[in-house]
Design an enzyme around this catalytic site. Sequence first.
Site, PDB file in Angstrom:
ATOM      1  N   LYS A  81     -12.082  -1.813   8.084  1.00  0.00           N
ATOM      2  CA  LYS A  81     -11.380  -2.747   8.964  1.00  0.00           C
ATOM      3  C   LYS A  81     -11.906  -2.593  10.397  1.00  0.00           C
ATOM      4  O   LYS A  81     -12.676  -3.412  10.861  1.00  0.00           O
ATOM      5  CB  LYS A  81      -9.870  -2.539   8.906  1.00  0.00           C
ATOM      6  N   TRP A 135       0.832  -1.209   0.000  1.00  0.00           N
ATOM      7  CA  TRP A 135       0.000   0.000   0.000  1.00  0.00           C
ATOM      8  C   TRP A 135       0.864   1.255   0.000  1.00  0.00           C
ATOM      9  O   TRP A 135       0.507   2.257  -0.633  1.00  0.00           O
ATOM     10  CB  TRP A 135      -0.981  -0.020   1.169  1.00  0.00           C
ATOM     11  N   ASP A 181      -1.204   6.594   6.429  1.00  0.00           N
ATOM     12  CA  ASP A 181      -2.294   5.716   6.027  1.00  0.00           C
ATOM     13  C   ASP A 181      -2.464   4.749   7.198  1.00  0.00           C
ATOM     14  O   ASP A 181      -1.629   3.879   7.424  1.00  0.00           O
ATOM     15  CB  ASP A 181      -1.909   4.966   4.741  1.00  0.00           C
TER      16      ASP A 181
HETATM   17  C1  LIG Z   1      -3.137  -0.122   4.594  1.00  0.00           C
HETATM   18  C2  LIG Z   1      -4.104   0.005   3.451  1.00  0.00           C
HETATM   19  N1  LIG Z   1      -4.076   1.118   2.705  1.00  0.00           N
HETATM   20  C3  LIG Z   1      -4.917   1.265   1.666  1.00  0.00           C
HETATM   21  C4  LIG Z   1      -5.813   0.294   1.315  1.00  0.00           C
HETATM   22  C5  LIG Z   1      -6.719   0.514   0.126  1.00  0.00           C
HETATM   23  O1  LIG Z   1      -7.971   0.863   0.606  1.00  0.00           O
HETATM   24  P1  LIG Z   1      -9.208   1.106  -0.342  1.00  0.00           P
HETATM   25  O2  LIG Z   1      -9.567  -0.200  -0.948  1.00  0.00           O
HETATM   26  O3  LIG Z   1     -10.239   1.623   0.627  1.00  0.00           O
HETATM   27  O4  LIG Z   1      -8.847   2.118  -1.353  1.00  0.00           O
HETATM   28  C6  LIG Z   1      -5.891  -0.874   2.073  1.00  0.00           C
HETATM   29  C7  LIG Z   1      -6.870  -1.925   1.720  1.00  0.00           C
HETATM   30  O5  LIG Z   1      -6.925  -2.991   2.241  1.00  0.00           O
HETATM   31  C8  LIG Z   1      -5.010  -1.021   3.162  1.00  0.00           C
HETATM   32  O6  LIG Z   1      -5.017  -2.126   3.911  1.00  0.00           O
END
Ligand SMILES: Cc1ncc(COP(=O)(O)O)c(C=O)c1O
Length: 362
Positions: free
Chosen positions: A197, A101, A173
Site C-alpha cells: 500500500k 482483516w 496490523d
Molecule cells: C489491513 C489489511 N490486513 C491484511 C491484509 C492482507 O494482506 P496480505 O494479502 O499481504 O496477506 C490486507 C490486504 O489488503 C489489509 O488491507
Amino acid sequence: MRALNFSPGPAGLPAPALERARDELLDYGGTGASIMEVSHRGREYEAVHEEAIALLTEMLGIPSSYQVLFLQGGASLQFAMVPMNFLAAGGSADYIITGTWGEKAYEEAKFIGNARVAFNSITPEKQHLRVPRPHELSIDSRAAYVHLTSNNTIEGTQFFDFPDTGTAPLVADMSSDFLWRPFDMSRFALAYAGAQKNIGPSGVVVAVARKDFIARGRRDIPKILRYSTHADNDSLYNTPPTFGVYLVRNVLAWMKEQGGLVAIERRNREKAQLLYGTIDRISSFYRCPVERESRSVMNIVFRLPSEALEERFVSDANKRRMIGLKGHRSVGGIRVSAYNAVSVEDIRVLTSFMEEFARANG
Ligand SMILES: Cc1ncc(COP(=O)(O)O)c(C=O)c1O
C-alpha cells in the site's frame, strides 16, 4: 501515460521510485547485473537492505529498543505468526475486531490458543462502520497481547488514537495505515504491514517490534516462523525478497525527499478533506456509510443512489484513466484509496469528475 491509480493494494507506487528502478534495472551500480540478480549476502544488496532500515528508523523515529524486520508471506502470515509466537498454552490474547482483516486475524489465533474478542464493531446487518471509543473495550490486563487493525482497508474506517492497553502489549496490523503520518512506535509492542500500500510492492512485510517482546516468543515452533530468528539474523536468515526490499528503499528515499512524514501527512489530510468535502456537499447523490469520526484518511468509501450508477461511475472513470475505484466485493460501492503516491492534484481531478458525474446522473 500513467493512470491515476486509486487501487487499494497492490497500489500505485511513486513514479520516481519506479523510474529509479528502471534506470538501474540492467546494471545496478556498475555490477553488470540488476540488484535482484546478485547475492543477498553481497556488498550491494546489504547496503540497500541497511539503507532501507535506516530510512525507516529515521523517518518514524524508531527507538533503539525496537527492531525493523523484513518478512514474507504477506500480512496474512502475520495473523498466524503473532499467536504462534506469543500465545502460549494456558494464555489468552485479546482481539479488537473492526473489519474483515481483523476477523481473519482472530480466526487464525483460534487455531493456536485462547483468543478473546475485546470489541467487535459488527452490526446486525453484518457491517463494520466504526472503530471503538476507549470505554467500549474490555481489555484483559493479563492478555498475552491485544491485536487491532489500525486501518480497515475494506470498510474505510481508521483508528486516529490508539487504545491504552495497560500492561497488555499492543500488536497492530498497520497494512494500510503504515507511513501515512508520524506515529509513536513506543505505544506498540509490534506493528506489521504488508508493503503493497504505502511502502512498496507485495511480497515484503515490514514489522517493527520491541526487542524484549521478540525475546518473549516461543521456541517450540519452527525456526522460520519465529520473530527471533529473523531479528537475530537482521532479516537475512534466508533469502529475503531482495527486489521488493530494494523498491521499499526507493519509496522511502522518495518519502524523505518529500519532506518526510510530517509533509506527507499534511498532503494526505488535504486529500481526504477534498474527498469527504465533495461527498458531503453532494449528499443528495453521494453517501459515506461509515461513522464520521472513524472515516479513514487512506480508504475513502462511498455509495451512489444505485448499484447501476456505481458501475457506470467506475467505468466512466476508467475511460478517463482513473483506475482501482471499485469497492471491495464484500461491501460494494466505491472506494478511493489515497495512499502516499496519490497526489493532491490526482484527487482534484477525481473530485471534479465526481461533481460532473453527479450533475449528469443526479
Ligand atoms: C489491513 C489489511 N490486513 C491484511 C491484509 C492482507 O494482506 P496480505 O494479502 O499481504 O496477506 C490486507 C490486504 O489488503 C489489509 O488491507
